[in-house]
Design an enzyme around this catalytic site. Structure first.
Site, PDB file in Angstrom:
ATOM      1  N   PRO A 198      50.101  80.092 -28.664  1.00  0.00           N
ATOM      2  CA  PRO A 198      51.289  79.639 -28.976  1.00  0.00           C
ATOM      3  C   PRO A 198      52.740  79.741 -28.649  1.00  0.00           C
ATOM      4  CG  PRO A 198      50.369  82.337 -28.031  1.00  0.00           C
ATOM      5  CD  PRO A 198      49.393  81.381 -27.956  1.00  0.00           C
ATOM      6  N   ASN A 199      53.537  79.002 -29.239  1.00  0.00           N
ATOM      7  CA  ASN A 199      55.101  78.592 -29.612  1.00  0.00           C
ATOM      8  C   ASN A 199      55.339  77.410 -28.422  1.00  0.00           C
ATOM      9  OD1 ASN A 199      56.250  80.687 -31.201  1.00  0.00           O
ATOM     10  ND2 ASN A 199      55.441  82.024 -29.644  1.00  0.00           N
TER      11      ASN A 199
ATOM     12  N   ARG B 246      62.761  75.867 -27.795  1.00  0.00           N
ATOM     13  CA  ARG B 246      62.999  77.463 -27.454  1.00  0.00           C
ATOM     14  C   ARG B 246      63.165  77.665 -26.217  1.00  0.00           C
ATOM     15  NH1 ARG B 246      56.734  79.563 -25.407  1.00  0.00           N
ATOM     16  NH2 ARG B 246      57.599  81.760 -25.853  1.00  0.00           N
TER      17      ARG B 246
ATOM     18  N   TYR C 116      62.338  77.700 -19.972  1.00  0.00           N
ATOM     19  CA  TYR C 116      61.146  76.587 -19.774  1.00  0.00           C
ATOM     20  C   TYR C 116      61.552  75.435 -20.087  1.00  0.00           C
ATOM     21  CZ  TYR C 116      58.572  80.421 -21.992  1.00  0.00           C
ATOM     22  OH  TYR C 116      57.905  82.105 -22.144  1.00  0.00           O
TER      23      TYR C 116
ATOM     24  N   ASN D 126      47.334  77.733 -20.805  1.00  0.00           N
ATOM     25  CA  ASN D 126      47.666  78.459 -20.581  1.00  0.00           C
ATOM     26  C   ASN D 126      47.934  79.194 -22.282  1.00  0.00           C
ATOM     27  OD1 ASN D 126      50.711  80.123 -20.674  1.00  0.00           O
ATOM     28  ND2 ASN D 126      51.767  77.863 -20.228  1.00  0.00           N
TER      29      ASN D 126
ATOM     30  N   ALA E  97      51.743  83.961 -24.506  1.00  0.00           N
ATOM     31  CA  ALA E  97      51.768  84.960 -24.838  1.00  0.00           C
ATOM     32  C   ALA E  97      50.569  86.509 -25.433  1.00  0.00           C
ATOM     33  CB  ALA E  97      52.401  85.379 -26.352  1.00  0.00           C
TER      34      ALA E  97
ATOM     35  N   GLU F 133      44.448  79.346 -14.819  1.00  0.00           N
ATOM     36  CA  GLU F 133      45.269  79.738 -15.445  1.00  0.00           C
ATOM     37  C   GLU F 133      47.304  79.344 -15.115  1.00  0.00           C
ATOM     38  OE1 GLU F 133      46.403  83.761 -14.766  1.00  0.00           O
ATOM     39  OE2 GLU F 133      47.830  84.663 -16.485  1.00  0.00           O
TER      40      GLU F 133
ATOM     41  N   HIS G  79      50.826  79.237 -16.463  1.00  0.00           N
ATOM     42  CA  HIS G  79      52.470  79.771 -16.953  1.00  0.00           C
ATOM     43  C   HIS G  79      53.922  78.746 -16.464  1.00  0.00           C
ATOM     44  CE1 HIS G  79      49.940  82.722 -18.533  1.00  0.00           C
ATOM     45  NE2 HIS G  79      49.762  83.584 -17.594  1.00  0.00           N
TER      46      HIS G  79
ATOM     47  N   ARG H  33      59.705  88.554 -14.363  1.00  0.00           N
ATOM     48  CA  ARG H  33      59.679  88.766 -16.046  1.00  0.00           C
ATOM     49  C   ARG H  33      60.264  90.723 -16.558  1.00  0.00           C
ATOM     50  NH1 ARG H  33      58.492  83.589 -19.722  1.00  0.00           N
ATOM     51  NH2 ARG H  33      60.330  84.753 -21.060  1.00  0.00           N
TER      52      ARG H  33
HETATM   53  C1  DQA Z   1      54.360  81.399 -20.683  1.00  0.00           C
HETATM   54  C2  DQA Z   1      54.920  82.793 -20.650  1.00  0.00           C
HETATM   55  C3  DQA Z   1      54.537  83.813 -21.011  1.00  0.00           C
HETATM   56  O1  DQA Z   1      54.697  85.291 -20.930  1.00  0.00           O
HETATM   57  C4  DQA Z   1      54.944  83.697 -23.302  1.00  0.00           C
HETATM   58  O2  DQA Z   1      55.021  84.590 -23.574  1.00  0.00           O
HETATM   59  C5  DQA Z   1      55.025  82.356 -23.434  1.00  0.00           C
HETATM   60  C6  DQA Z   1      54.536  81.361 -21.985  1.00  0.00           C
HETATM   61  C7  DQA Z   1      55.186  80.215 -19.778  1.00  0.00           C
HETATM   62  O3  DQA Z   1      54.621  79.659 -19.931  1.00  0.00           O
HETATM   63  O4  DQA Z   1      56.054  80.590 -18.489  1.00  0.00           O
HETATM   64  O5  DQA Z   1      54.977  81.493 -24.277  1.00  0.00           O
HETATM   65  O6  DQA Z   1      53.263  81.457 -20.290  1.00  0.00           O
END
Ligand code: DQA
Length: 143
Positions: free
Chosen positions: A9-10, A17, A22, A73, A76, A97, A99, A106
């Site tokens: 998501p997002n 964002r 990011y 990835n 959230a 995985e 990020h 964080r």
């Molecule tokens: C994320 C880190 C997560 O905590 C966050 O909710 C994201 C992006 C990252 O790529 O750094 O949406 O996965």
């Protein structure tokens, strides 16, 4: 070799964002970067993004028998989803995985990763390059 790259998501909002966290590049830029890199390496790649937990689970399940590796990835859902962890465990496909941000630096709630328990490696804080390093990991893994 066939690799499935899943974004949660997002991440479709990349470039809009929180650019300080990011970066300014978009999800389309990320897809192009991954597609070009995979082509150079002779790897077949499928890109998938969803804001919905069940759709992510469905995509992981559909990878069974069809992909040799997964880059994920979960965004959230990393910090909340037992369902995504169980899906990755179910298919038994080597999974990395990723990020974009350095989640370890964080908020406390970002320190938990359910999916990590089913992953061969975790890559954080490298920006978009993290996805490319994940592809390197899967190809070196000999799958
Ligand atoms: C994320 C880190 C997560 O905590 C966050 O909710 C994201 C992006 C990252 O790529 O750094 O949406 O996965």
């Amino acid at each position: 070799m066939k690799i499935l790259v899943i974004n949660g998501p997002n991440l479709n909002m990349l470039g809009i964002r929180e650019p300080d966290t990011y970066g300014k590049n978009t999800y389309a830029d990320l897809c192009e970067l991954i597609t070009d890199y995979a082509a150079k390496k002779g790897v077949e790649v499928k890109l998938f993004q969803s804001n919905h937990e069940g759709a992510l689970v469905d995509e992981i399940q559909a990878a069974y028998g069809n992909f040799d590796g997964i880059v994920i990835n979960p965004a959230a859902y990393t910090h909340t989803s037992v369902a995504i962890l169980d899906a990755v465990k179910s298919v038994g496909i080597p999974t990395v995985e990723v990020h974009i941000s350095a989640v370890e630096t964080r908020e406390d709630f970002r320190q938990v990763s359910f999916v990590r328990k089913a992953c061969i490696k975790t890559i954080t804080g490298l920006g978009f390059d993290g996805y490319l390093r994940a592809i390197d990991t899967l190809t070196q893994n000999g799958n």
